[in-house]
Design a protein around this motif. Structure first.
Motif, PDB file in Angstrom:
ATOM      1  N   GLN A 249       0.830  -1.207   0.000  1.00 31.55           N
ATOM      2  CA  GLN A 249       0.000   0.000   0.000  1.00 31.55           C
ATOM      3  C   GLN A 249       0.862   1.254   0.000  1.00 31.55           C
ATOM      4  O   GLN A 249       0.510   2.267  -0.622  1.00 31.55           O
ATOM      5  N   ALA A 250       2.008   1.189   0.677  1.00 32.02           N
ATOM      6  CA  ALA A 250       2.922   2.334   0.678  1.00 32.02           C
ATOM      7  C   ALA A 250       3.459   2.605  -0.724  1.00 32.02           C
ATOM      8  O   ALA A 250       3.494   3.752  -1.180  1.00 32.02           O
ATOM      9  N   VAL A 251       3.894   1.553  -1.413  1.00 35.32           N
ATOM     10  CA  VAL A 251       4.423   1.715  -2.773  1.00 35.32           C
ATOM     11  C   VAL A 251       3.339   2.228  -3.707  1.00 35.32           C
ATOM     12  O   VAL A 251       3.569   3.152  -4.507  1.00 35.32           O
ATOM     13  N   ALA A 252       2.146   1.644  -3.619  1.00 36.25           N
ATOM     14  CA  ALA A 252       1.061   2.081  -4.497  1.00 36.25           C
ATOM     15  C   ALA A 252       0.734   3.549  -4.279  1.00 36.25           C
ATOM     16  O   ALA A 252       0.548   4.305  -5.239  1.00 36.25           O
ATOM     17  N   ALA A 253       0.671   3.973  -3.021  1.00 34.01           N
ATOM     18  CA  ALA A 253       0.359   5.371  -2.719  1.00 34.01           C
ATOM     19  C   ALA A 253       1.453   6.299  -3.228  1.00 34.01           C
ATOM     20  O   ALA A 253       1.171   7.381  -3.767  1.00 34.01           O
ATOM     21  N   ALA A 254       2.707   5.905  -3.075  1.00 28.84           N
ATOM     22  CA  ALA A 254       3.817   6.730  -3.549  1.00 28.84           C
ATOM     23  C   ALA A 254       3.801   6.853  -5.073  1.00 28.84           C
ATOM     24  O   ALA A 254       4.012   7.940  -5.624  1.00 28.84           O
ATOM     25  N   ARG A 255       3.548   5.743  -5.773  1.00 25.43           N
ATOM     26  CA  ARG A 255       3.491   5.777  -7.241  1.00 25.43           C
ATOM     27  C   ARG A 255       2.386   6.721  -7.719  1.00 25.43           C
ATOM     28  O   ARG A 255       2.513   7.376  -8.755  1.00 25.43           O
ATOM     29  N   LEU A 256       1.304   6.780  -6.957  1.00 24.80           N
ATOM     30  CA  LEU A 256       0.171   7.622  -7.331  1.00 24.80           C
ATOM     31  C   LEU A 256       0.361   9.081  -6.950  1.00 24.80           C
ATOM     32  O   LEU A 256      -0.480   9.913  -7.259  1.00 24.80           O
ATOM     33  N   GLY A 257       1.468   9.385  -6.246  1.00 22.88           N
ATOM     34  CA  GLY A 257       1.795  10.778  -5.983  1.00 22.88           C
ATOM     35  C   GLY A 257       1.696  11.241  -4.550  1.00 22.88           C
ATOM     36  O   GLY A 257       1.874  12.434  -4.271  1.00 22.88           O
TER      37      GLY A 257
ATOM     38  N   PRO B 136     -13.058  -3.821 -17.145  1.00 24.81           N
ATOM     39  CA  PRO B 136     -12.810  -5.166 -17.688  1.00 24.81           C
ATOM     40  C   PRO B 136     -11.369  -5.317 -18.157  1.00 24.81           C
ATOM     41  O   PRO B 136     -10.929  -4.634 -19.079  1.00 24.81           O
ATOM     42  N   VAL B 137     -10.637  -6.211 -17.499  1.00 26.74           N
ATOM     43  CA  VAL B 137      -9.255  -6.503 -17.881  1.00 26.74           C
ATOM     44  C   VAL B 137      -9.014  -7.998 -17.728  1.00 26.74           C
ATOM     45  O   VAL B 137      -9.723  -8.680 -16.991  1.00 26.74           O
ATOM     46  N   GLN B 138      -8.001  -8.499 -18.412  1.00 29.58           N
ATOM     47  CA  GLN B 138      -7.601  -9.894 -18.281  1.00 29.58           C
ATOM     48  C   GLN B 138      -6.536  -9.988 -17.198  1.00 29.58           C
ATOM     49  O   GLN B 138      -5.426  -9.485 -17.375  1.00 29.58           O
ATOM     50  N   PRO B 139      -6.819 -10.615 -16.049  1.00 31.77           N
ATOM     51  CA  PRO B 139      -5.840 -10.635 -14.967  1.00 31.77           C
ATOM     52  C   PRO B 139      -4.637 -11.521 -15.277  1.00 31.77           C
ATOM     53  O   PRO B 139      -4.781 -12.599 -15.849  1.00 31.77           O
ATOM     54  N   VAL B 140      -3.468 -11.028 -14.884  1.00 34.33           N
ATOM     55  CA  VAL B 140      -2.243 -11.818 -14.951  1.00 34.33           C
ATOM     56  C   VAL B 140      -1.894 -12.340 -13.565  1.00 34.33           C
ATOM     57  O   VAL B 140      -1.560 -13.505 -13.382  1.00 34.33           O
ATOM     58  N   ASP B 141      -1.986 -11.477 -12.558  1.00 31.25           N
ATOM     59  CA  ASP B 141      -1.677 -11.839 -11.175  1.00 31.25           C
ATOM     60  C   ASP B 141      -2.429 -10.866 -10.274  1.00 31.25           C
ATOM     61  O   ASP B 141      -2.192  -9.663 -10.316  1.00 31.25           O
ATOM     62  N   THR B 142      -3.359 -11.379  -9.482  1.00 29.04           N
ATOM     63  CA  THR B 142      -4.180 -10.502  -8.639  1.00 29.04           C
ATOM     64  C   THR B 142      -3.510 -10.124  -7.328  1.00 29.04           C
ATOM     65  O   THR B 142      -4.074  -9.355  -6.546  1.00 29.04           O
ATOM     66  N   THR B 143      -2.292 -10.627  -7.078  1.00 31.55           N
ATOM     67  CA  THR B 143      -1.583 -10.271  -5.850  1.00 31.55           C
ATOM     68  C   THR B 143      -1.364  -8.762  -5.791  1.00 31.55           C
ATOM     69  O   THR B 143      -0.782  -8.182  -6.700  1.00 31.55           O
TER      70      THR B 143
ATOM     71  N   GLY C 243      -2.457  -6.512 -14.251  1.00 28.70           N
ATOM     72  CA  GLY C 243      -1.929  -6.889 -15.554  1.00 28.70           C
ATOM     73  C   GLY C 243      -0.471  -7.292 -15.539  1.00 28.70           C
ATOM     74  O   GLY C 243       0.090  -7.602 -16.593  1.00 28.70           O
ATOM     75  N   SER C 244       0.173  -7.322 -14.342  1.00 32.29           N
ATOM     76  CA  SER C 244       1.591  -7.667 -14.246  1.00 32.29           C
ATOM     77  C   SER C 244       1.806  -8.668 -13.114  1.00 32.29           C
ATOM     78  O   SER C 244       1.002  -8.771 -12.191  1.00 32.29           O
ATOM     79  N   HIS C 245       2.920  -9.395 -13.180  1.00 29.73           N
ATOM     80  CA  HIS C 245       3.286 -10.309 -12.104  1.00 29.73           C
ATOM     81  C   HIS C 245       3.891  -9.522 -10.940  1.00 29.73           C
ATOM     82  O   HIS C 245       4.620  -8.556 -11.132  1.00 29.73           O
ATOM     83  N   GLY C 246       3.609  -9.957  -9.716  1.00 35.01           N
ATOM     84  CA  GLY C 246       4.188  -9.338  -8.522  1.00 35.01           C
ATOM     85  C   GLY C 246       3.310  -8.239  -7.983  1.00 35.01           C
ATOM     86  O   GLY C 246       2.678  -7.483  -8.739  1.00 35.01           O
ATOM     87  N   ALA C 247       3.254  -8.150  -6.670  1.00 32.87           N
ATOM     88  CA  ALA C 247       2.362  -7.180  -6.039  1.00 32.87           C
ATOM     89  C   ALA C 247       2.730  -5.746  -6.398  1.00 32.87           C
ATOM     90  O   ALA C 247       1.874  -4.929  -6.722  1.00 32.87           O
ATOM     91  N   GLN C 248       4.019  -5.418  -6.338  1.00 37.06           N
ATOM     92  CA  GLN C 248       4.440  -4.034  -6.506  1.00 37.06           C
ATOM     93  C   GLN C 248       4.856  -3.692  -7.933  1.00 37.06           C
ATOM     94  O   GLN C 248       4.788  -2.523  -8.334  1.00 37.06           O
ATOM     95  N   ALA C 249       5.260  -4.688  -8.705  1.00 41.64           N
ATOM     96  CA  ALA C 249       5.855  -4.410 -10.017  1.00 41.64           C
ATOM     97  C   ALA C 249       4.921  -3.643 -10.939  1.00 41.64           C
ATOM     98  O   ALA C 249       5.351  -2.748 -11.672  1.00 41.64           O
ATOM     99  N   GLY C 250       3.633  -3.987 -10.924  1.00 44.68           N
ATOM    100  CA  GLY C 250       2.713  -3.365 -11.862  1.00 44.68           C
ATOM    101  C   GLY C 250       1.896  -2.226 -11.300  1.00 44.68           C
ATOM    102  O   GLY C 250       0.946  -1.772 -11.955  1.00 44.68           O
ATOM    103  N   MET C 251       2.228  -1.754 -10.108  1.00 41.48           N
ATOM    104  CA  MET C 251       1.449  -0.661  -9.520  1.00 41.48           C
ATOM    105  C   MET C 251       1.619   0.604 -10.350  1.00 41.48           C
ATOM    106  O   MET C 251       2.732   1.024 -10.651  1.00 41.48           O
ATOM    107  N   PRO C 252       0.511   1.230 -10.746  1.00 44.03           N
ATOM    108  CA  PRO C 252       0.585   2.314 -11.728  1.00 44.03           C
ATOM    109  C   PRO C 252       0.881   3.676 -11.114  1.00 44.03           C
ATOM    110  O   PRO C 252       0.744   3.883  -9.899  1.00 44.03           O
ATOM    111  N   THR C 253       1.267   4.604 -11.957  1.00 53.94           N
ATOM    112  CA  THR C 253       1.377   6.006 -11.566  1.00 53.94           C
ATOM    113  C   THR C 253       0.014   6.681 -11.734  1.00 53.94           C
ATOM    114  O   THR C 253      -0.883   6.148 -12.396  1.00 53.94           O
ATOM    115  N   HIS C 254      -0.105   7.868 -11.168  1.00 52.58           N
ATOM    116  CA  HIS C 254      -1.339   8.640 -11.307  1.00 52.58           C
ATOM    117  C   HIS C 254      -1.626   8.922 -12.781  1.00 52.58           C
ATOM    118  O   HIS C 254      -2.778   8.803 -13.237  1.00 52.58           O
ATOM    119  N   GLU C 255      -0.605   9.271 -13.535  1.00 50.67           N
ATOM    120  CA  GLU C 255      -0.790   9.590 -14.949  1.00 50.67           C
ATOM    121  C   GLU C 255      -1.298   8.377 -15.723  1.00 50.67           C
ATOM    122  O   GLU C 255      -2.149   8.506 -16.618  1.00 50.67           O
TER     123      GLU C 255
END
Length: 294
Positions: free
Chosen positions: A45-53, A225-232, A268-280
């Protein structure tokens, strides 16, 4: 100015095995891939929040091992304040994750996370008081969660309780939370009647339903609607995005829309933190899907 988010929770190293099926009791199967990823619901949650700004501070506990060093360095690289992460005389937490057809089952070994005690939270009261919102999960001792909840209440700081892993909770922890974000199975453990709970905790209880979206007292917010790769980590991304928007004064329904978009991108990505998106990336994704983001 970026919202100040403090995350109180776990840091784990995720040990992820991907296979075509889950082994039955006593069965050995050949897997497809093994990877290690930094994780833990708090750190995610910390990484996701930071990526989002957001301006993020992590409060947690690591062990005396290389996993602890790596987990801290990952957060630092994301711009997260790590000086309030303690070090216990034990091993760091790990999570053993089995991924099959994009869905996962997880066994968590808490390690140092269970050495995050109430007294440590009390010593970090000033950090909590300076926050716009606090994110808390249940991969740390319940008495520590209660201490954090009490600190937030006394400081009049809203906190989001993500009640995972699922367990029964004292009424005061539920009552003190500004928002609660169980998934369907967690909600069933917490409440005998989820429809009644949605009415009782209006504008507070948010139940995530995977590809069916989110429900709260104001209605239903559809998923993307997306095709999940890894829901972690999808739930962790949702909580971070929700906290960011709520701390910015965005109404709950709109905050849930944004959080759904962030979670959709993450799976859409493997790993909990790897695919966490940015705000943009979230904004662009929402526009691509015909949504007008706030």
């Amino acid at each position: 100015m970026a919202p100040k988010i403090t995350v109180i929770g776990s840091l784990n190293m995720d040990l992820t095995a991907t296979s075509a099926k889950r082994p039955a009791a006593g069965e050995t199967i050949l897997g497809e891939r093994f990877e290690t990823f930094p994780g833990g619901k708090g750190a995610n949650q910390a990484v996701a929040a930071a990526r989002l700004g957001a301006d993020v501070t992590m409060i947690g506990m690591i062990g005396q091992d290389p996993f602890g060093d790596e987990l801290t360095q990952v957060l630092k690289r994301e711009g997260i304040r790590t000086e309030h992460i303690g070090r216990a005389d034990t091993s760091s937490g790990v999570a053993v994750i089995q991924v099959v057809d994009g869905d996962n089952s997880i066994t968590v070994i808490p390690g140092a996370n269970f050495q995050l005690k109430s007294a440590y939270i009390e010593a970090k009261r000033k950090i909590i008081e300076e926050s716009d919102i606090v994110l808390i999960q249940l991969e740390i001792p319940l008495e520590t969660v209660a201490a954090a909840a009490a600190c937030c209440k006394e400081a009049d700081i809203p906190y989001i309780l993500n009640p995972a892993p699922a367990q029964s909770l004292p009424r005061e922890i539920i009552d003190q939370a500004a928002y609660m974000t169980p998934n369907e199975s967690e909600a069933a453990i917490l409440f005998d009647d989820t429809d009644k709970a949605l009415r009782e905790y209006a504008n507070k209880l948010v139940i995530t339903k995977g590809e069916a979206g989110v429900i709260h007292s104001g209605g239903h917010v559809p998923a993307f609607p997306v095709q999940p790769v890894d829901t972690t980590g999808a739930g962790d991304t949702f909580n971070a995005a929700l906290g960011l928007k709520l701390a910015s004064g965005i109404p709950l329904d709109e905050a849930c829309r944004y959080a759904n978009a962030a979670a959709a991108l993450q799976i859409g990505s493997h790993g909990a933190q790897a695919g966490m998106p940015t705000h943009e990336e979230v904004i662009a994704f929402m526009r691509q899907n015909g949504q007008n983001p706030l």
